[in-house]
Each structure stands twice: as structure tokens, then as C-alpha cells.
Design an enzyme around this catalytic site. Sequence first.
Site, mmCIF file in Angstrom:
data_model
loop_
_atom_site.group_PDB
_atom_site.id
_atom_site.type_symbol
_atom_site.label_atom_id
_atom_site.label_comp_id
_atom_site.label_asym_id
_atom_site.label_seq_id
_atom_site.Cartn_x
_atom_site.Cartn_y
_atom_site.Cartn_z
ATOM 1 N N ASP A 165 42.916 72.542 165.002
ATOM 2 C CA ASP A 165 43.482 73.837 165.362
ATOM 3 C C ASP A 165 42.387 74.871 165.624
ATOM 4 O OD1 ASP A 165 45.904 72.646 164.985
ATOM 5 O OD2 ASP A 165 46.267 73.522 163.009
ATOM 6 N N ASN A 179 45.950 83.752 166.231
ATOM 7 C CA ASN A 179 46.584 83.524 164.933
ATOM 8 C C ASN A 179 46.863 84.813 164.169
ATOM 9 O OD1 ASN A 179 47.239 80.851 164.691
ATOM 10 N ND2 ASN A 179 45.628 80.335 163.235
ATOM 11 N N ASP A 212 44.916 92.541 147.618
ATOM 12 C CA ASP A 212 43.733 91.888 148.174
ATOM 13 C C ASP A 212 43.586 92.131 149.673
ATOM 14 O OD1 ASP A 212 42.919 90.930 145.778
ATOM 15 O OD2 ASP A 212 43.516 88.852 146.107
#
Length: 419
Positions: free
Chosen positions: A175, A260, A290
Site C-alpha cells: 500500500d 490516505n 495525542d
Amino acid sequence: METGEQVGVEAVPYCCSDFDSGETPARGLAIRTRKTRSLSTSSATACDYRRNQSLHGPSPVTTFGPKACMLQNPHAVMHIQDPASQRLTWNKPPKSVLVVKKIQDASLLQPFKELCVFLTEQKNMIVYVESKVLADTAIAGDESFGAVIQKFCTFREDLDDISNRVDFIICLGGDGTLLYASSLFQESVPPVMAFHLGSLGFLTPFKFDTYQSQVTQIIEGNTAIILRSRLRVRVVKKGIIMTNGDSEGSRKSMQYQVLNEVVVDRGPSSYLSNVDLFLDGHLITTVQGDGVIVSTPTGSTAYAVAAGASMIHPNVPAIMITPICPHSLSFRPIVVPAGVELKIMLSRDARNTAWVSFDGRKRQEICHGDSITITTSCFPVPSICFRDPVNDWFESLSQCLHWNVRKKQNYLCSEEEEF
């Protein structure tokens, strides 16, 4: 339904223009100062506020590289073509191909050589290869492969523009190889054929065993494709202050096309990430945790799903916002329309800076005054399907992520069957 005079409604077309280079509007600044999280608008503000874009994503460009385009369905009655009927065709026979190979992987050397020999000698294609691929001693030192190397056209990332030279792309790897191929094209992307020669292979549906017949079918055209939307991202950096007090230029702006996700995180700091998230100029929330992931539907099965998000089919026009370990029990991932514009900035009371990356690359620090603006791009990645967009996606869910794998419940016998 009664017959009578028909009333037509003219839709305002979405214009895929560049980001506004100016500052955040005064309306957005005022809301940010008040730290309000209400999306309601007073009557006075409502009169002034007008949407200048559609909530739907921009219509994707349906020409891919210099020769490929989408085959139009004359029977389609919708303005947006049915994704199941999206087919690839060629205006002219393709003559050039870009072969993207995963670097430093010895297992790909033989498939790479076989594919290049097939393309150059049997298909008479012009093959483009990145210079650093040929720097591998196993390739450069192969005398039997030297005649093929002489026919290659080479390029260097960020230095040579090949956007109008390549007719289609073949990826050898996983990917990440497809993500890298996408980053090479900041506007129209040629059709991409991805072979599964990596680890996961969620985005790579083709097996290399029968590559000759599959590549031949692509060259002949009329194959199924899926348009994977990308994010258009603009990072604006505040002017750098020199030690003598002078300012080095004004604001620095950089743009990226992301397949992505965009990830904003706390970096090496031990403090919580504290960033403000705006939607169309309105402050909708402050992310304390985070970090936050802004992903495409394609990216929903990557970092986002690991952070607890849902999985979205790539044909769904949407943007997903997923917090990373939020310090709140009620902060859940959300999906917003593809046509909105998101902006991420450090909160004024943030204790530390943040860091941003784009598909895992180009990582950089975000300081006070910097901004990240995100919206759906006009230039999707036309990914060639093995069968069709629906079957390929569910096959990847099953084979790569083992979606809904469970031992089946035993059949319950009736009392009559027991005797």
C-alpha cells in the site's frame, strides 16, 4: 402529482479554486476568541453568512494523464455516474508507463525485471523508472538486464515533472508504494495498476502470477476503476523571526495532495496536543489528546480504523475526523461532507507545538500562528480494479483485516432430531 408549471432550481456549481491566500475571516476569528462551540447563528450573522461552496465534494476530474479518461455511460441519468459503472478507456493507445518499485526489497528484483522486459520488448512501451531504483547494485550490476536499462527514461522525485509524459502507472509493492506513486502527481493522476507484492495489500488487488494477461487487458482499455478521492492540503507557516529581530519574508505556503490521511500529533512532547478545529470558518471543537486524523474514505481503513473510526467505502464522498486517544469519553470519530473546508491551528493556550505528516511523509512542526487547511481535491487517484469497486473492497476487508471473522455458532437441534 398534479401537473402545472414546473419550477426549476439551478444548482450553484462548485468551483475547484485555489485556497484563499488571505487570513482567517473576521467572523472566524471572533468565534475563535469566544471559544464558543455552538453552530447556531444569530439573525444578524445569518444575514451576512453565505455559503460559497457546495457541501458535496468537487466533481472529480475524469481525465487521467495525457491519454486516459473515464468511459461515459450514455444511459446514466444522474449527474454523478454510478460508481459500479465507472470504466477506463483510452483516447489514444497508451505508449508510456511508470513502474514504481518498493526500494530495498530483494524479493521484488525478479518481478521488476520480468515486467520491464515484457513492457519494453513485447509491448513496445516507453518505461519510466525513478533514478534511485536503478541505483540498486543488484539491478545496475546485472549485465543481462543492461540492454533493457538503456531503454528506460529516468526521473528524480521533486525535480523532474513527468505528469504529462506517463499514460499509466504500475506499482510493485504494498500500500505504501501506491501512496508514494500518488504523491508524485500533484494534479491529474494517470490510472494506477497495483500488484500485491508487499505486506498488507489492502489497496493492491492484482496478483503478479498472471501479470502479462492483466497488463494486456489494461492496455486494451475498458476496465473497471475506482476514483479514490484525495485531500488538498495547504500549510501556511508564520514568518520566521531572526535573532536580530528582523522577519525573514512573510508567510510561507506549501500544498500537498494526500490519499490516505493528514495526521496532527503531539510529536516528542509529553504534553497533550491542544489544537483548534474549524469547519467552514467556525470553531467546532478543541482537540485535547495525542492528536487528530483527517482522512479520506480510502484512509479510513488505515490509521483511522486503528484509532477507532468506522470504515468507509472509497466511493462515499466524505471526510473523516478521528481523534487520537482524546482525553474525553465523549469525543467520537465523525464524518463530514466532502465539500467542507477544515482548518487546524494550535490553541492559544497550547503548552507545546504540534507535528503534521501527510500519508506518513513530509513530517514538519506546527507552531503558533501556523495553519493547516484541508478540503477534498479535484484530482482523485483512478485505481484499476481487479473485478469491480464493491467486490474488491469487501475482498480486502476479508483477506487483509479479517473483517467479522468469528467461529460460527453451532446448529441447535430440535427435540425430535435428538431421538
